[in-house]
Design an enzyme around this catalytic site. Structure first.
Site, PDB file in Angstrom:
ATOM      1  CE1 TYR A  33      -1.624  -5.979 -28.891  1.00 51.03           C
ATOM      2  CE2 TYR A  33      -0.145  -7.309 -28.060  1.00 51.03           C
ATOM      3  CZ  TYR A  33      -0.936  -7.105 -28.914  1.00 51.03           C
ATOM      4  OH  TYR A  33      -1.318  -7.995 -30.104  1.00 51.03           O
ATOM      5  NE  ARG A  52       5.348  -3.414 -32.475  1.00 47.08           N
ATOM      6  CZ  ARG A  52       5.427  -4.537 -32.702  1.00 47.08           C
ATOM      7  NH1 ARG A  52       5.407  -5.171 -33.967  1.00 47.08           N
ATOM      8  NH2 ARG A  52       5.372  -5.538 -31.646  1.00 47.08           N
ATOM      9  NE  ARG A 100     -18.688   2.059 -21.454  1.00 46.52           N
ATOM     10  CZ  ARG A 100     -19.425   2.400 -22.458  1.00 46.52           C
ATOM     11  NH1 ARG A 100     -20.122   3.541 -22.349  1.00 46.52           N
ATOM     12  NH2 ARG A 100     -19.090   1.941 -23.678  1.00 46.52           N
ATOM     13  CG  HIS A 102     -17.758   6.602 -26.359  1.00 45.79           C
ATOM     14  ND1 HIS A 102     -18.792   6.226 -25.513  1.00 45.79           N
ATOM     15  CD2 HIS A 102     -17.821   5.667 -27.277  1.00 45.79           C
ATOM     16  CE1 HIS A 102     -19.238   5.169 -25.756  1.00 45.79           C
ATOM     17  NE2 HIS A 102     -18.742   4.757 -27.007  1.00 45.79           N
ATOM     18  CE  LYS A 147       2.450  -5.930 -30.281  1.00 42.97           C
ATOM     19  NZ  LYS A 147       1.708  -7.073 -30.839  1.00 42.97           N
ATOM     20  CD  GLU A 180      -1.165  -8.254 -39.861  1.00 44.57           C
ATOM     21  OE1 GLU A 180       0.125  -8.222 -39.284  1.00 44.57           O
ATOM     22  OE2 GLU A 180      -1.839  -7.064 -39.533  1.00 44.57           O
ATOM     23  CG  LEU A 204       1.841  -4.953 -35.501  1.00 41.56           C
ATOM     24  CD1 LEU A 204       1.197  -3.736 -35.052  1.00 41.56           C
ATOM     25  CD2 LEU A 204       2.024  -5.920 -34.590  1.00 41.56           C
TER      26      LEU A 204
HETATM   27  N1  PMP Z   1       0.608  -9.153 -36.819  1.00 41.91           N
HETATM   28  C1  PMP Z   1      -0.135  -9.173 -35.784  1.00 41.91           C
HETATM   29  C2  PMP Z   1      -1.415  -8.920 -36.045  1.00 41.91           C
HETATM   30  C3  PMP Z   1       0.477  -9.238 -34.404  1.00 41.91           C
HETATM   31  O1  PMP Z   1      -0.202  -9.089 -33.441  1.00 41.91           O
HETATM   32  C4  PMP Z   1       1.917  -9.631 -34.386  1.00 41.91           C
HETATM   33  C5  PMP Z   1       2.301  -9.930 -33.016  1.00 41.91           C
HETATM   34  N2  PMP Z   1       2.432  -8.900 -31.987  1.00 41.91           N
HETATM   35  C6  PMP Z   1       2.665  -9.878 -35.629  1.00 41.91           C
HETATM   36  C7  PMP Z   1       1.935  -9.385 -36.669  1.00 41.91           C
HETATM   37  C8  PMP Z   1       4.146 -10.044 -35.403  1.00 41.91           C
HETATM   38  O2  PMP Z   1       4.723  -8.912 -34.992  1.00 41.91           O
HETATM   39  P1  PMP Z   1       6.145  -9.006 -33.739  1.00 41.91           P
HETATM   40  O3  PMP Z   1       7.135  -9.784 -34.680  1.00 41.91           O
HETATM   41  O4  PMP Z   1       6.357  -7.849 -33.679  1.00 41.91           O
HETATM   42  O5  PMP Z   1       5.742 -10.016 -32.773  1.00 41.91           O
END
Ligand code: PMP
Length: 292
Positions: A33, A52, A100, A102, A147, A180, A204
């Site tokens: 996403y 991304r 379904r 895997h 993501k 994070e 991420l």
């Molecule tokens: N880390 C994670 C785990 C996230 O889900 C997000 C939000 N998508 C971010 C960091 C921040 O990313 P962005 O600045 O692209 O929204």
């Protein structure tokens, strides 16, 4: 007319926007996403977000559901139909609908869902007081750079933070590093140095993080990409979080203990302004290009 969603080629009323029960996103979280901020009807940092998306799709061997130029048209069409001035656009691509099993289906057709959401800017109180963080164990897989729709550990961490009356969770790995937030990147400021976790498979690569590193780098702010511990964060002068919906938000407490003076710090506020100035420039450029 109420809000619309885009579901596999159709614009449908949001309340009736559905996918098949055998969509692999629903059954396996087999998809990715993106969340793109919209300000004054302009998609902010659209190209890095689509870059991304491409990266996530490639890493998981999922085909683009439509071409990139067509996706850009659909994003604009949905924003226009929904009259979205300020908020976010959410888009999700899954490996499609199949019985379904895997392993990848032999003939998968990627599925695309897009929704919009209005969002007010952060309140004066949030900007004045900053937000609280609750530390939580980082129990995620080793490909956090993708993501992926698979957000269960992030969901559990955010819920635990909510129950601890905090705005966001900071995820702490087995080595004691703050990787994070559950949906934001984490930063501290110490002795004029701005520190955030390095971009690798452990986090991420936030687009807001990326923009801020580029923008702040040009202004001479000292940036360091390295890991930091919770103890370091508690001893820092300032802390903040970044994301596409929060932009740059000051953090003033962690696990109930004050960070610095317990007030948003000057470097954080300067970085927030640097980011907002860049947003304003993008809106101006879109206007000049006749997009608005
Ligand atoms: N880390 C994670 C785990 C996230 O889900 C997000 C939000 N998508 C971010 C960091 C921040 O990313 P962005 O600045 O692209 O929204």
């Amino acid at each position: 007319m109420g809000r619309l969603a885009y579901v596999n080629g159709r614009y449908v009323p949001h309340a009736q926007a559905m996918v098949h029960v055998e969509d692999r996103g629903y059954q396996f979280a087999d998809g990715v996403y993106e969340v793109v901020p919209v300000i004054d009807g302009v998609l902010i940092d659209e190209e890095p977000h689509l870059d991304r998306l491409e990266y996530s799709l490639n890493e998981l061997m999922i085909a683009w559901p439509v071409t990139r130029p067509v996706l850009k048209l659909i994003l604009r069409e949905l924003m226009a139909r929904n009259g979205l001035a300020r908020g976010i656009i959410y888009l999700q691509v899954t490996r499609g609908v199949a019985p379904r099993d895997h392993k990848f289906p032999a003939q998968a057709k990627s599925a695309l869902v897009i929704t919009t959401k209005r969002l007010a800017p952060p309140s004066e109180a949030v900007l004045r007081n900053g937000v609280a963080i609750s530390s939580q164990p980082d129990i995620r897989w080793t490909r956090r750079d993708i993501k992926s729709l698979s957000l269960l550990p992030n969901v559990l961490a955010k819920q635990a933070a909510f129950e601890a009356k905090a705005f966001e969770a900071w995820l702490v790995d087995a080595q004691g590093a703050v990787t994070e937030g559950s949906s934001t990147n984490a930063w501290i400021v110490k002795g004029g140095e701005v520190v955030t976790y390095p971009k690798n498979n452990d986090i991420l690569g936030g687009i807001t993080r990326l923009s801020l590193l580029e923008l702040a780098g040009r202004t001479g702010v000292k940036l360091v990409e390295r890991s930091f511990t919770l103890a370091e964060a508690l001893a820092a002068d300032e802390a903040f979080i970044t994301s596409s919906s929060a932009f740059v938000l000051p953090v003033t407490s962690i696990d109930g203990k004050k960070v610095g003076e317990g007030r948003p710090g000057p470097v954080t506020l300067q970085l927030r302004q640097i980011y907002l100035d860049n947003v304003a420039r993008q809106i101006e450029a879109a206007r000049r290009a006749g997009e608005r």
